[in-house]
Every structure is written in C-alpha cells, then in structure tokens.
Design a protein around this motif. Structure first.
Motif, PDB file in Angstrom:
ATOM      1  N   LEU A 118       1.035  -1.172   0.028  1.00 56.04           N
ATOM      2  CA  LEU A 118      -0.070   0.006  -0.084  1.00 56.04           C
ATOM      3  C   LEU A 118       1.001   1.379  -0.104  1.00 56.04           C
ATOM      4  CD1 LEU A 118      -2.880  -0.840   2.422  1.00 56.04           C
ATOM      5  CD2 LEU A 118      -2.756  -1.249   0.289  1.00 56.04           C
ATOM      6  N   ALA A 119       1.954   1.287   0.717  1.00 61.41           N
ATOM      7  CA  ALA A 119       2.910   2.325   0.726  1.00 61.41           C
ATOM      8  C   ALA A 119       3.461   2.798  -0.471  1.00 61.41           C
ATOM      9  CB  ALA A 119       3.888   1.995   1.758  1.00 61.41           C
ATOM     10  N   GLU A 120       3.912   1.617  -1.204  1.00 61.18           N
ATOM     11  CA  GLU A 120       4.184   1.846  -2.605  1.00 61.18           C
ATOM     12  C   GLU A 120       3.488   2.414  -3.649  1.00 61.18           C
ATOM     13  OE1 GLU A 120       7.251   1.670  -3.772  1.00 61.18           O
ATOM     14  OE2 GLU A 120       7.052   1.899  -5.885  1.00 61.18           O
ATOM     15  N   LEU A 121       2.008   2.109  -3.424  1.00 64.95           N
ATOM     16  CA  LEU A 121       1.199   2.404  -4.333  1.00 64.95           C
ATOM     17  C   LEU A 121       0.640   3.930  -4.099  1.00 64.95           C
ATOM     18  CD1 LEU A 121      -1.805  -0.422  -4.361  1.00 64.95           C
ATOM     19  CD2 LEU A 121      -0.721   0.631  -6.171  1.00 64.95           C
ATOM     20  N   LEU A 122       0.590   4.263  -2.677  1.00 60.70           N
ATOM     21  CA  LEU A 122       0.019   5.539  -2.540  1.00 60.70           C
ATOM     22  C   LEU A 122       1.267   6.474  -2.953  1.00 60.70           C
ATOM     23  CD1 LEU A 122      -1.108   5.053   1.404  1.00 60.70           C
ATOM     24  CD2 LEU A 122      -2.402   5.700  -0.504  1.00 60.70           C
ATOM     25  N   THR A 123       2.715   6.055  -2.829  1.00 65.42           N
ATOM     26  CA  THR A 123       3.642   7.003  -2.999  1.00 65.42           C
ATOM     27  C   THR A 123       3.638   7.271  -4.312  1.00 65.42           C
ATOM     28  OG1 THR A 123       4.867   6.282  -0.956  1.00 65.42           O
ATOM     29  CG2 THR A 123       6.122   7.293  -2.778  1.00 65.42           C
ATOM     30  N   ARG A 124       3.652   6.213  -5.432  1.00 61.84           N
ATOM     31  CA  ARG A 124       3.508   6.319  -6.671  1.00 61.84           C
ATOM     32  C   ARG A 124       2.306   7.093  -7.184  1.00 61.84           C
ATOM     33  NH1 ARG A 124       6.860   4.096  -9.915  1.00 61.84           N
ATOM     34  NH2 ARG A 124       6.479   5.929 -10.893  1.00 61.84           N
ATOM     35  N   GLY A 125       1.186   7.050  -6.416  1.00 62.08           N
ATOM     36  CA  GLY A 125      -0.013   7.903  -6.737  1.00 62.08           C
ATOM     37  C   GLY A 125      -0.048   9.172  -6.042  1.00 62.08           C
ATOM     38  N   GLY A 126       0.942   9.612  -5.490  1.00 63.76           N
ATOM     39  CA  GLY A 126       1.188  11.135  -5.218  1.00 63.76           C
ATOM     40  C   GLY A 126       0.992  11.283  -3.705  1.00 63.76           C
ATOM     41  N   ILE A 127       0.964  10.162  -2.729  1.00 62.76           N
ATOM     42  CA  ILE A 127       0.917  10.375  -1.235  1.00 62.76           C
ATOM     43  C   ILE A 127       1.949   9.558  -0.745  1.00 62.76           C
ATOM     44  CG2 ILE A 127      -0.580   9.870   0.697  1.00 62.76           C
ATOM     45  CD1 ILE A 127      -3.141  10.439  -0.911  1.00 62.76           C
TER      46      ILE A 127
END
Lengths: 344, 814
Positions: free
Chosen positions: B22-31
């Motif tokens: 989730l951390a990777e997904l969020l980061t790549r999504g701008g958060i």
C-alpha cells in the motif's frame, strides 16, 4: 729516406694509440708534427734529394704527415667527447624533485554545478534570468498562488523583514517578474539560478541559505510530456547518458499537475545502495505545469498559453555528485574543502 | 497522518496487499508514505493472565509474589515489583521463553529466593509509546480490561500485530487526514469498494428535541458556515473500549476517556474535528458563535489564559466563551470525570480564521490542523451522528432527539468541465473518452460526458479540486506519470544566451581562479558588530534587519562581503591554514530607511582576501609574504582584463577597519563624476591583532558599477610599423608625492606620442635627504606614421621634466 718516413709513421701511430690524456696527445703532436719534430727535420733534408726523388719523397712525407694529423685529430675528438660527457654528468640534477607550481585557484563547487546547469539549458535555448534575493510577499507568494494565510505557506518557513518584504524562499519570483516584463509575449524560456532562504536550523542536511536553479517555459502549446522530455535530457547531460527519470505526483501551489522527479542513482545505477536508501532512485527536483492562476496573474491567458516549471536544489546535486556528506561545508569555506575543487 | 492497516481494512478490502504494498501504491499515486512501522516491536509469547493471588515477598518489601492463571494446567508463580499489581487483575504475562522488544528473553528465575516463572509486563516493556498512555498506566504494570480472555495472545488484545503507515501529506490532500479519505484513495488505486460506517448505528434518541435544549446562533457567518450540536444525557465517564484505545494509539493519539476518545476517534475517521462540552457547566440553553472582543481573555483546556483579538472566533454559551473555535476548548466547560451531560459540537469553521488564530496563539492542535485546510462540509452531520451513536454505545448516553443547527449556506458539489482535447493537449497523451471515464469512475467522481467534454461533479471531500487542470492532474496520476510520453517542445527555435553582465561575471571567475584564488561562499546574514568594525564601501547605510532572526550572529543583511571573508580567514587560521587567497561574489543589501517600505538596493560585489605566503613553498625558494601590491595587482588585473584602465583611478583612502597608510580607493571616473567603487588595502593592525590574523589584505569591488563601462568588443590596434624610442626619467620628490600623481602629470604634459609609461624603481636613501625619494619612470614614445626625430623626443622630455618640477618640485636625480 722513404723507409725512415714510413717507420716514423708506424712509430707515431703506435704511440698515438697508447696516449691516455689530452695533454699527452698534445706532447706527441708537438713531438712528431712540431717545428723541431722528425718530420720537419726530414722535410728540411729534402733539399739534398734529386729532382726525380724529391716529388716522390715529398708525396710520401705529406701522406705520413696527413696520416699522423688525422690520427691526432681522431684522438682529440675522442678526448673532447669524453670531456663533454664528463661535464654533462656533472650537471646532472634530481629530476624527481617537485617543480615550481603557482598556487592553484578554483571555482566554488556550487557554482561549478550552477554553471554546468546553465550550460545545459543554454544549449536548449534558455536564457538566464536574475532577480532580487529580498522580495515582496506578492512576488514570492501571492503571485504564485499562495495567498496570505494559505496552509501551503507552511511548506516554506521564511525570513520576513517587514510584513510585506522577505528573503525569497525560492527563485520562482524571478519567473513572475520575467513573465510580467514579457507583457504577454511568448515563448518564455528561462532558468533562474540564485540564493534562497528558509527558516531552518543548520545541520548536515539543512541550511538556512541554499542555491536553486529554477526553470520556466511558457508557450502556445507546452505539454506535460515536454516537461518530461526536457528533464530527461537534463538528467542525461547532468548525470550521464544512462540516467533515467521517474516522476511522482506531488503538490506545489504554483503548478498543476505537479511532480517530484527522481533520477536513477548514479552510484548503483538503479540497483539500490546505501546512497539511494536501496530504492535505486534519488529525488532531485520538483516540477509541474504552471498553474493557470499564476499565468493569469502574470498577464497570460491560460486558455491561450501553457507552461511548465521546475526547481532544482543545487546543494543536493553537488552533494550527490561529489559525495559530500554535510551541506554546511558549502558555506563554512574551509580552504581544505575548497581546494579539493581547484580542478579543471 | 498515521494510518493503521487493520483499521483501514474495515473500509476497504485489502486482501492481497501488505502494508508495504500500500505504501508503494500510495507513494506512486502522489501520497508519500514516510515509513511503515510495525506496532509489534518484537513481542513473542506474551499472553493475558489473571492474577489469582498476591502476597508480599517474604524477604523483599517492594516485591510481590503472584499466582497467575494463563490458561495452562497449572498456575504460574511470578514475582512482580510493580506497586499496582493486585489479585483480580487481567495482565500481560511474558511466560518462560517469551521475548520482549528490547531483546529480553524470559527465563525461569529466582528473585530473592523465590522462584518466578515469567514476568508481568508494563506497557513500556511491551514496546508501547508511553507518551500515548494514560498517566496511571505509565507507572506500573498494564492492567487489561476484565473482558480480556485468559491465555489470549497479547498481540491480538492490544492490536499490536498491526502496521502503521505514516503519510507525509501535501497541503492539498487534507482529505487524507481522515481514515475515510485514505480509504477512498486506496479504493481508487485498487479499484475496490469503500465500505462506509453506518453513522446512526447504535444511536438512542429520546425526550426533548436537541434544538430546544440548545439554540444556536452564528453572528460571524463569514467565519462559520455551519454549526451543529447534539445533546447527550446520562453519560458515564469511563475508559473507552480497548479496540478504540488501540486505534487511537496507532494513530498517535492518547486515550483519555470514552467521551473524549469518541470525539477523537470520529475526527480520525471522518476528518471532522468535534468538541464535547460539559452541558452542566454551560450557562444555559444557547450557543453563540461570535468574534472575540479585542483583548478578551480566555482560558483554554491547557489552563493557559490567552488574550484574544477581534478576528478570532469564539464559541460562547451566551455569557462566556467556552471554546476557541476549531482550535481548543475552554477549561471552564471541559469534560471531567463527573460529567453527565454533553453538548457535542460539529461545525465548519473558516480555514483561514482558524489558521491565523492558531498561529498567533502558538496553539496547533489536531483540530486546527484539519480546520485550517477546510473540512468537508458534507461530513459535519455525518460525524456528529457517528459520535453520538458511539457515545450511546460506549458512554451509556442517550441523545436528545435530532440535531440543533444553524447553517449559513448549503455546500454543493462543484461542477468542473474539461474536454478530452484539453486533457490530451495538456499532458501530451492520446487518451480515449473511455479511459478518462474509467479513471473518473475509479475516483468516484460522478460525471457526464457529451461530445468528449466531461462535466465532473467533484465530491465535497475533495475540496482541492476546483479547476479543469485539477481534474487533469487526477487523470494523469491515475493513468500513471510513467505512461505519459516524453516529447520535445514544439514551436520556434530560441537562442540561448547569457547577458553581458553574466558573461563578465563568469569570465572574472575564470580569471581569478586561474590566478590562484579559491572561490568562497558565505552566508548573507551577519551580526551588526561585524558591519561596524568593517563597513566597507557603504558605511552610511542602515543594515536591513530581519524581523525574527534565528540568532544575533545572523540578524542583519550584509552591507559588505568583507566581514565574513575576514571571519573565514580566522576560521581557517584556527585550523592551521595560514596561506590564503580567496574571492567571493555576492549580493549586499543597501538602504537608507530605518523601516523598509520598499526593497533595498541589491548590489553584486566581488571581494578578495589574501594573507600568508604569496606562493606555495618550494624547496628551492624563499617564502615571500603577500603584501599590498599583490592585492593591488589583482585589482589592476581585473581593471585591465575588463578594459577599464581609462575609467578607474586609484587614490589614497581612509576607511574604518583599514590600515590608514595602506588603503586605496578605486574610483569610477569620467568628466563629470568620481564614484568610489572599490577598496583595496590592508586590514587595520588593531583589527588584525584582535582577530589574531597575520598581515591580511582585502579588496572589495562593486562589480555592478563596472558592467556598463566594459567595452562590448575588443578593438584591434594595427601593429606598429615604426620604431619606438625609450627614455627614462628619475626624479627626486617629497616622499608624500605619490607615483600616481607623478604619472598623471607625465601623461598630462606629454602629447600623443607617449605610448606607455611605467614605474621601474623607487629608491630612498640618506644622500637623497630626509623625507625624499627617487621615482624612476620609463617612457616609451612612438609615432604611428613615421620615425621620431631625436629633437622632438628631447623637447617632449624637457616639457615633462619642467612639468614635474613645477607641479611637484621634482628634481632630476643626478
């Protein structure tokens, strides 16, 4: 007489062969060729010869003299050569001692990076713009879509002088001033290098003064993909042709969409190492499409033109490039530090 | 914002994704996710135990011997030193073989002769952050609720087998200051559903309507667009359920009691800050939202009395202030252990007002943090209902019927239109209508599409989206920045070029560094004393002072580069670096105003400092110390390099901080003006002594004053075709007569034929007489068109000698 001459020659050549020094040679030369020498004596005695004999003996005498002279000369040359050799040997010095070098100066590491960036963007057709380091709140914040009391102002804690005057927190005000001065003309293609100020306690990674290079392009059809292409080109020239970039969505009040940009870590090539915290990527800049309100305030119609902007922290790049571990080195001016950059 | 993975999974199905995913997904999504932290700091084999007996240790006053049931066949005997341990408690027990966060392995042990088969743990020993624990739990062992089942793994009881994602939120994404906001974001990224809580589940309403129990008036409608309250009767203050405490702690909030915890829990869930007043401590049946009076005093819950200003917003009970709107409640209406009736507030306060108030009072709270970024107006009532329902369930309360509220204006979702063409033109993509539609659907943004134009109804939870470019950003980030192509700017070719001044500065950098000087870079802030002792070119200006400097040493802007260059020399000398040749380019800040009303003048300066040996020591040479003429040489070289010989004049100068006999001013000179633009000299010996420096020479030059005079191009002069004639003149003059004025006189008195002039010797000796010196000048004459005649040179020579005699009393040296 002829026999006497020939044996004289043999005797002289033999003696000359034995000669050990230039002085001895000179003695022998006088002995055989001198005015009181046997050859002269024989020559003098030629008066008593017959008219037929005289030229024959004369020729023999000349040959003998020539041979002795040549032998003397040969020995003399050998002695001269040896003498020269000896003198050169005496002049020998220690060529491994250090040479006489003038003191070496050098350009500050931060400016080396700035200059390299300028050159890259000059090559892409940009101009270099400058502006004041002490700014009006309007240029530093308001005209960049950061009205007073906007929470995003917390992203940059600043040094105020009066309520309306502060130390610029980025070089973006130069972009605004440049756009205003262009009075709606396009294209705008500038980079703005300079000092910026933020209220941070100085430590190994923070400095209340640091250096930025910002870029701005405004034109009739500037796209996000152009920003991507430009930054990729920049990254390749700055960090080497293998470099790749990665953009991540982010937020800046003056751009929309906004992106943080990472480059592949130069020390591991993207495999992950200590320097890139095992991610393979290093964050180097923030960027985005110029916010329509920023264009509008600067006198452009966002329906007619678009633009992109980016901002690069020079210290960060210098630290990565040279492996410097403490940002304060750039401003402490320890000459032992600066001297390391006195290179081509 | 700290997001518990377990809590989040209540709203979105996270199956198949770890916290790291989730951390990777969020980061790549701008958060950006700063860190993913496990709540379990290394606990193994710690279970819930029940203390059946407690006795004093026979040989140690402070120890207890306990019998503990951990669900196994036999009870364990455990020696425990905590004063609060007692029979009848449920406690965490580290059994033999257990591991604790600090790496401690529990073994069978004897304590003062009594066997101990494990350890009863405190919260701290379990690796919990004790800042987040109620005071009574910080000391002693952790007492668990009676409902905890004996033998259960403590990780489950305390939800320690959870992971927490710490989000580094940008100011626009305040929607993610709530679990629901994060849930929407995750659901969008995963393409899954969001399960919202049932806000009224468990709500008990009865009796008089809330609107009769408390009437609400807003007399500052600009600052408060909606104020709603519920009244809850019959609450019993007690600890909140353990699961709620666990979630609060995971989010970094300290559990206090059921009522306060519920307001915090709902704030975390919905992003809507709530406030609970003790209704019995309020004056009556009304709430008035008004501006504070200028100078009004108010004691906040932290028991600090604060002076308010009229732009601040105050919640009052009609008589007195009871809360500083959106920032902090008042001590006078705080919920206490005996509180039985609650007025529960949920409101929409203006972000700017809250921000200004909290900044001015230095009071940042979880509440102000959210209000200042504008809360979602649609959640005011939802959060109020949710909190009231939880209070009915977990605080024994009953809500008065309905809601009392005052709504200044209705909040409607914003409609934003963007065309497919604009999206693709802006991004450089070639997305289809379907692709954009899919992204909007994933975002749960209702839209209508007509002829490739999307009209999007932006949910109020996403207050950051107001313009077409905001929609474009959403499309771009969900499409993936990686998928966007890389292109070159189209359109006309632009030439890249430096301006003249930029080129000059660059080439001076090259010149100076090639001449052996190192470039330095100093901070721009200095101490006022530094300016006083070495004011440089502008002793009369007022240094610009920062309003709030970080220290006295860096409180004003520099008006000269020299003070810091001198400090730099001191710094290096203290590190045994004695030979220095350094330059710096930098701005100085000049104003005559005490209080700035306009920007100061910024001038670009070049400063040079030299001290110690002139050249590096060589094994075959004698060290020579830098002197005045070295630094003067740098100045002369710059002047010559820039082609300014005819513009710059050097004259004697007296300036603070400089040696009175070894300082020159550089003047920009023409027919009408004579402006000081540079100083060359030795530091005053007193100053050198004070700084413990050897003879130190400095130069400061206002580069900005030179640019306009620098010739744009090199002008070639034809090489001479006729021979030059040299003449030397040696004259004896008073030692006060400078070479500069002698040379001026020579130049003035000779005609065009004088090609060059230089000093080649200065001599002083007894036979010249006291106070006299000899100056030897070398003159070169040349005519461009013909060979000079001896007579004309002689005539020139005599003319010069006469001029020197009459102007300076110079006598030809015999």
């Amino acid at each position: 007489m002829r026999e006497r001459l020939l044996s004289l020659k043999d005797e002289a050549l033999q003696e000359l062969e034995q000669v050990q020094s230039a002085a001895e040679l000179n003695e022998l030369r006088i002995k055989y060729l001198g005015k009181k020498g046997p050859l002269t004596e024989i020559m003098r005695g030629m008066g008593g010869l017959s008219a037929e004999e005289r030229p024959v003996i004369g020729q023999v005498a000349n040959e003998v003299r020539g041979a002795i002279e040549a032998a003397v000369q040969a020995r003399q040359d050998a002695f001269d050569r040896a003498e020269t050799e000896r003198r050169l040997q005496q002049e020998k010095i220690d060529v491994t001692l250090p040479g006489r070098v003038s003191k070496q100066g050098g350009i500050h590491p931060l400016y080396r990076i700035v200059q390299k960036m300028e050159d890259i963007f000059l090559g892409m057709g940009y101009k270099v713009a400058e502006g004041p380091e002490m700014e009006q709140d309007y240029y530093n914040f308001e005209a960049l879509n950061l009205p007073k009391n906007h929470p995003a102002r917390d992203m940059q804690d600043s040094f105020y002088v009066t309520e309306d005057i502060l130390m610029r927190t980025h070089t973006s005000p130069v972009q605004v001033r440049t756009m205003e001065a262009m009075k709606g003309e396009v294209p705008v293609k500038i980079i703005c290098p300079g000092r910026v100020y933020r209220r941070d306690n100085d430590d190994a990674t923070h400095s209340h003064v640091f250096t930025q290079v910002e870029g701005l392009v405004v034109g009739p059809n500037i796209r996000f993909s152009d920003l991507k292409g430009t930054l990729l080109q920049f990254a390749k020239e700055m960090f080497g042709p293998q470099t790749q970039i990665r953009m991540r969505p982010s937020f800046f009040p003056f751009t929309e969409p906004s992106a943080e940009v990472d480059v592949t870590c130069a020390s591991c090539g993207g495999d992950g190492c200590r320097i890139c915290k095992h991610t393979g990527w290093i964050e180097i800049l923030g960027s985005g499409m110029v916010h329509p309100r920023v264009l509008q305030m600067a006198g452009y119609d966002p329906n007619e033109v678009s633009g992109f902007a980016f901002g690069i922290g020079v210290e960060r790049i210098a630290m990565k490039k040279y492996g410097i571990d403490d940002i304060r080195h750039f401003y402490v001016n320890d000459l032992r530090f600066l001297r390391q950059f006195a290179k081509y | 914002m700290k997001v518990s993975y377990q809590w989040l999974s209540e709203y979105v199905d996270l199956t198949g994704y770890t916290a790291q995913d989730l951390a990777e997904l969020l980061t790549r999504g701008g958060i950006e996710v700063d860190v993913v932290e496990s709540r379990n700091k290394g606990i193994q084999q710690v279970v819930v135990g029940f203390v059946t007996e407690r006795e004093k240790h026979p040989d140690a006053d402070k120890l207890n011997v306990c019998k503990v049931d951990v669900g196994s066949d036999e009870q364990l005997q455990i020696v425990c030193g905590a004063p609060n341990v007692d029979a009848g408690q449920k406690v965490p027990v580290a059994t033999v073989g257990a591991r604790l966060p600090d790496g401690l392995k529990i073994k069978r042990a004897k304590l003062r002769g009594v066997e101990s088969q494990g350890m009863i743990c405190s919260a701290k020993e379990l690796g919990m952050n004790d800042r987040l624990l109620p005071k009574e739990i910080q000391e002693g062992i952790l007492v668990l609720p009676a409902a905890a089942e004996i033998g259960t793994d403590i990780l489950d009881v305390l939800s320690l087998n959870d992971e927490v994602l710490e989000l580094d939120l940008t100011p626009n994404r305040s929607d993610c200051l709530s679990m629901l906001g994060v849930a929407y974001e995750i659901a969008t990224l995963l393409g899954r559903e969001v399960k919202l809580p049932h806000v009224q589940e468990g709500l008990r309403e009865s009796g008089t309507a809330a609107s009769e129990k408390v009437q609400i008036a807003i007399s500052a409608p600009e600052q408060c667009s909606h104020y709603a309250a519920r009244v809850i009767d019959g609450v019993a203050i007690a600890p909140s359920p353990l699961w709620m405490q666990n979630r609060l702690m995971a989010a970094g909030i300290r559990p206090i009691n059921n009522v306060v915890d519920i307001t915090n829990y709902v704030m975390l869930e919905y992003g809507q800050p709530l406030h609970a007043f003790d209704a019995d401590r309020m004056a009556g049946d009304r709430i008035d939202v008004r501006h504070a009076y200028e100078g009004e005093r108010f004691v906040t819950l932290d028991d600090v009395e604060r002076e308010l200003h009229s732009h601040m917003l105050l919640i009052t009970d009609g008589e007195k202030g009871v809360a500083l709107a959106g920032v902090m409640g008042g001590a006078n209406s705080e919920v206490t252990g005996t509180t039985a009736r609650i007025v529960l507030e949920s409101a929409k306060f203006d972000g700017g007002t809250v921000r200004k108030t909290s900044r001015e009072l230095g009071l940042r709270s979880e509440s102000s943090l959210r209000f200042e970024k504008e809360v979602d107006p649609a959640r005011v009532i939802q959060a109020l209902d949710r909190a009231a329902s939880l209070m009915c369930q977990y605080a024994g309360g009953t809500a008065a019927k309905g809601i009392s509220e005052h709504r200044v204006k209705e909040a409607h979702p914003l409609a934003v239109t963007v065309t497919l063409d604009k999206i693709n033109r802006y991004l450089g993509t070639s997305l289809s209508v379907d692709q954009v539609g899919d992204i909007l659907t994933k975002l749960r943004f209702p839209y209508q599409e007509k002829q490739s134009s999307f009209t999007v109804e932006v949910p109020t939870r996403r207050g950051d989206i107001t313009l077409d470019v905001d929609i474009i950003e959403e499309v771009a980030r969900l499409y993936g920045y990686d998928e966007i192509p890389t292109t070159w700017i189209e359109g006309e070719i632009t030439p890249g070029a430096l301006t003249a001044s930029q080129r000059i500065r660059r080439s001076l950098r090259e010149l100076l560094s090639s001449s052996g000087l190192l470039e330095a870079s100093n901070y721009s802030f200095v101490q006022p004393d530094q300016i006083r002792e070495l004011p440089g070119l502008y002793p009369q200006v007022k240094p610009v002072a920062l309003a709030m400097p970080m220290s006295e040493e860096r409180s004003v802007m520099r008006t000269s580069l020299l003070p810091q260059l001198v400090e730099m020399a001191v710094y290096n000398r203290n590190r045994n670096v004695e030979d220095m040749a350094v330059f710096e380019f930098g701005r100085i800040f000049l104003t005559e105003q005490e209080q700035l009303s306009e920007l100061p003048r910024e001038r670009e300066m070049l400063a040079v400092l030299m001290t110690g040996n002139r050249e590096p020591l060589h094994w075959n040479g004698k060290p020579a110390k830098t002197d005045f003429y070295d630094i003067k040489g740098v100045a002369d070289q710059i002047v010559r390099y820039l082609g300014l010989e005819t513009h710059i004049r050097c004259e004697e100068l007296q300036v603070e901080g400089f040696h009175p006999g070894r300082t020159a001013g550089m003047y920009m000179t023409d027919a009408t003006s004579h402006t000081l633009v540079g100083i060359i000299g030795q530091l005053h010996p007193e100053l050198q002594k004070e700084k413990d420096l050897a003879e130190t020479y400095v130069l400061e030059l206002e580069i900005d004053a030179l640019y306009e005079h620098v010739p744009a191009e090199i002008a070639y002069h034809a090489l001479p075709r006729f021979p030059a004639v040299s003449r030397d003149i040696a004259v004896v003059v008073d030692e006060s007569v400078t070479a500069g004025v002698l040379m001026d006189t020579v130049r003035a008195s000779s005609g065009d034929l004088l090609e060059s002039l230089s000093v080649f010797d200065i001599y002083q000796g007894e036979h010249l007489g006291a106070g006299k010196k000899s100056v030897a000048l070398s003159l070169v004459f040349r005519h461009a068109e013909r060979t000079l005649q001896d007579e004309e040179i002689t005539a020139q020579y005599e003319q010069i000698v006469d001029a020197l005699a009459s102007t300076h009393g110079a006598e030809l040296r015999k």
